[in-house]
Design an enzyme around this catalytic site. Structure first.
Site, short mmCIF file in Angstrom:
data_model
loop_
_atom_site.label_atom_id
_atom_site.label_comp_id
_atom_site.label_asym_id
_atom_site.label_seq_id
_atom_site.Cartn_x
_atom_site.Cartn_y
_atom_site.Cartn_z
CD GLU A 130 -19.41 -6.82 25.37
OE1 GLU A 130 -20.40 -7.03 26.08
OE2 GLU A 130 -19.44 -6.07 24.36
CG HIS B 141 -27.94 -13.42 27.35
ND1 HIS B 141 -28.52 -12.83 26.26
CD2 HIS B 141 -27.56 -12.40 28.17
CE1 HIS B 141 -28.50 -11.51 26.40
NE2 HIS B 141 -27.92 -11.22 27.56
CG HIS C 235 -1.78 -1.22 1.34
ND1 HIS C 235 -3.11 -1.22 1.01
CD2 HIS C 235 -1.49 -2.48 1.73
CE1 HIS C 235 -3.62 -2.42 1.21
NE2 HIS C 235 -2.65 -3.21 1.65
CG HIS D 267 -5.68 2.47 -0.31
ND1 HIS D 267 -5.39 1.23 0.20
CD2 HIS D 267 -6.18 3.18 0.73
CE1 HIS D 267 -5.68 1.19 1.49
NE2 HIS D 267 -6.16 2.38 1.83
#
Length: 678
Positions: A411, A473, A28, A262
């Protein structure tokens, strides 16, 4: 200040980046060409480190987020003497020390492994938190900075919200981040995917935000000066840059700012490689040379940086001589060693959930391990890390004397911050949430493994017995995913992760001992929500017997010449004990029970030991509250595993145990049916 040499140095970085990608035919180039000006000004005028001692604990740190811009770092550090010409010339090749994305190599200036966007700068936030934590304990002389470098993709990656929110909320004035804003990403211009006001977003999080021309060296200097003088907020420097700055087409016209620059060699685009190199002042016959004037400039710079570091070290030595007790403590923190800990002394009541047993251990650690930061994703009263929190207080803006980070519902961000704390050194990071939400953390767990970081993960509510909360859950497949990491080797040739699912309170205490003593890989404790009947001691001390967990597995019930060996970990061990009582009393069978807390660790033991626990000439039956694959490698082709092959349901835990077949009576029947097939 020498405008001519500054421009030459930036162009030298650009030319090196172009040459590396062109030779490798991969990489890149456009982004490094845009970020070259900032890197040169940062390292030549602001960045504090010791060129002769790259691991000096009190150095400034640079965390790259946009790992695809690795050539920007390699080129800059080549000018600083950390790489040789052959190193940059062999970019992305087998055996080279310049891989496609940066891999942690502190002795050469690479503070973190990066590539997955968003994680790099979030690890930088973790390092800045670590510095503030230590500064609160040892003094304001610990005023070194953490710099981050982020791209459009990193800003867009969702984790940037968590990192931005937490850094602003905590007032991390020692964190300075450059945003290489070139309006171009890999497959499109940024205006095709976003119209947000990044400046206003970061200001809303409480950041000091400065927008500059990222190619104007005076504006870069002014912004970095402002950022270094900031005492209340983290700083974001939005540098408006040009993708492929300096690229020239075959007809001699400028070819800058195009998306195609890029992610491929510029020779494969509308730019001309040779004319671009000439425009940058490079020799196409020897493209990896450092320009003569630039080489002399950096030689002088290295001497100056070394002298400045020596002066700072002298000041620190004076502080140490005047504060011997604190200095001794600081050296101990940085050594990575543990204080003497007596895990057997931790009182555990009968029949505790392993999350509650863990809470008791954490309360003990809060009083005995001073360099630990525990974090929870808005669940401290449920994952029971509040056992630690009750002995300290949360980190707050302007007050880092506590040891608990309330991360909020984030998280992945929390886990990445823990990686950054571990990379900084001197502090033990612990992060906690429900086991099912380990899914949110997997990208950071993977980088913990790759970087070989001793982060401690605490996951509670480990099975379908979460009950009424229902399938969203109830972790079923999560343990299998973590166990795969125990089978995956890191670059040191060791299992990349240590997953521990203790069977009772004693094993939980031992699990914490194992996790803390494991300093070379991440560890995870997988803990129950519900109470578990303790395994009965064979001798006088259940804790002493549970120390056999340090071998990954052992027999909690043993007879000579058993008819069947039952295998489990976690709360299913107690279920096997109940099943064994039925099999022995009603069916006259002789039964052994193996608690295998970590298959990965168990497989590192001698074959004789493994066979003494799980013999290859006996019927083997495994019980798991997760996917059967959790234990299939242990029971082998002729064994049988009873587990779940479906998601959970919403109902009380005892009802689910009955419906799913996880009772002593039903498991005993499964064992009998298995034995009939032999």
């Amino acid at each position: 200040m020498n405008k001519q040499i500054d421009q030459q140095a930036a162009d030298n970085i650009r030319a090196l980046a172009v040459a590396m990608v062109e030779k490798a035919n991969s990489g890149h180039p456009g982004g490094p060409m845009g970020g070259a000006d900032f890197m040169h000004i940062l390292y030549s005028e602001f960045f504090n480190y010791d060129p002769t001692d790259m691991t000096w604990p009190f150095r400034d740190r640079f965390f790259m987020d946009a790992g695809h811009l690795s050539t920007l770092m390699y080129a800059q550090y080549y000018l600083l003497g950390n790489y040789k010409k052959d190193d940059v010339a062999n970019f992305r090749q087998w055996g080279s020390i310049t891989p496609g994305h940066p891999e942690v190599d502190v002795k050469r200036g690479i503070e973190n492994t990066s590539g997955p966007l968003g994680q790099g700068h979030t690890m930088g936030v973790g390092a800045a938190i670590a510095t503030k934590f230590l500064e609160a304990r040892f003094g304001d002389w610990m005023n070194y900075k953490t710099y981050g470098f982020i791209s459009d993709g990193g800003v867009q990656e969702e984790i940037s919200q968590g990192a931005g929110r937490i850094a602003g909320h905590l007032g991390l004035s020692n964190f300075i981040m450059f945003y290489d804003s070139n309006d171009i990403q890999l497959s499109s211009s940024t205006d095709e995917v976003t119209s947000e006001d990044t400046e206003m977003k970061y200001k809303a999080w409480g950041w000091n935000v400065l927008t500059i021309d990222g190619h104007n060296h005076d504006e870069i200097r002014e912004a970095l000066t402002n950022a270094n003088n900031e005492t209340e907020r983290p700083t974001l420097i939005i540098g408006k840059t040009i993708m492929g700055k300096g690229c020239v087409a075959a007809d001699g016209s400028m070819f800058e700012g195009y998306c195609e620059l890029h992610g491929q060699p510029i020779g494969n685009t509308g730019a001309d490689y040779a004319k671009t190199m000439v425009n940058l002042g490079a020799n196409t016959e020897s493209p990896f040379d450092i320009f003569a004037d630039v080489e002399q400039f950096y030689k002088n710079l290295i001497e100056r940086k070394t002298a400045e570091a020596a002066k700072k070290k002298s000041e620190i030595a004076t502080w140490k001589s005047e504060n011997e007790a604190l200095a001794k403590k600081l050296d101990f923190f940085l050594s990575g060693e543990l204080p003497e800990l007596d895990f057997e002394s931790i009182e555990q009541k009968a029949g505790l959930a392993t999350r509650a047993a863990s809470s008791n251990v954490l309360a003990y650690l809060a009083e005995n391990v001073e360099n630990m930061i525990v974090s929870s994703a808005d669940l401290s009263n449920s994952d029971k890390t509040d056992g630690f929190l009750k002995k300290t207080h949360a980190l707050q803006k302007g007050d880092f004397s506590g040891s608990f980070l309330q991360a909020g519902v984030a998280e992945l961000t929390m886990a990445c911050i823990a990686n950054g704390i571990a990379l900084h050194g001197g502090i033990i990071p612990v992060v906690a949430t429900f086991f099912v939400f380990s899914d949110y953390m997997k990208p950071a767990i993977r980088l913990s493994c790759i970087q070989e970081l001793p982060v401690k993960y605490v996951w509670t509510h480990d099975a379908f017995r979460v009950g009424e909360d229902g399938p969203t859950h109830q972790p079923v497949e999560q343990e299998a995913q973590l166990r795969l990491l125990e089978k995956l080797k890191n670059h040191s040739g060791n299992p990349s992760f240590l997953a521990l699912r203790p069977a009772d309170s004693a094993e939980t205490s031992v699990s914490w001992k194992m996790a803390l003593e494991n300093k070379s890989t991440p560890s995870g404790l997988i803990l129950s929500r519900q109470g578990i009947k303790d395994v009965e001691a064979i001798g006088s001390s259940r804790y002493t017997e549970a120390l056999a967990s340090e071998k990954g597995g052992y027999l909690v019930k043993k007879v000579e010449n058993p008819d069947v060996v039952l295998i489990a970990n976690g709360s299913e061990v107690a279920t096997l004990v109940a099943a064994a009582e039925i099999l022995e009393s009603k069916n006259g069978l002789k039964v052994n029970i193996a608690s295998i807390i970590s298959e990965g660790l168990f497989r590192l033991q001698s074959k004789d030991y493994q066979n003494s626990v799980i013999p290859n000439d006996k019927p083997l039956f495994g019980l798991t509250a997760g996917l059967p694959v959790n234990l299939q490698g242990l029971v082998g082709a002729n064994g049988s595993v009873f587990g779940l092959d479906h998601f959970g349901y919403s109902a009380p835990a005892n009802v689910l145990d009955e419906k799913f077949g996880f009772t002593g009576e039903k498991v005993s029947n499964e064992v009998l049916e298995y034995l009939k097939t032999l």
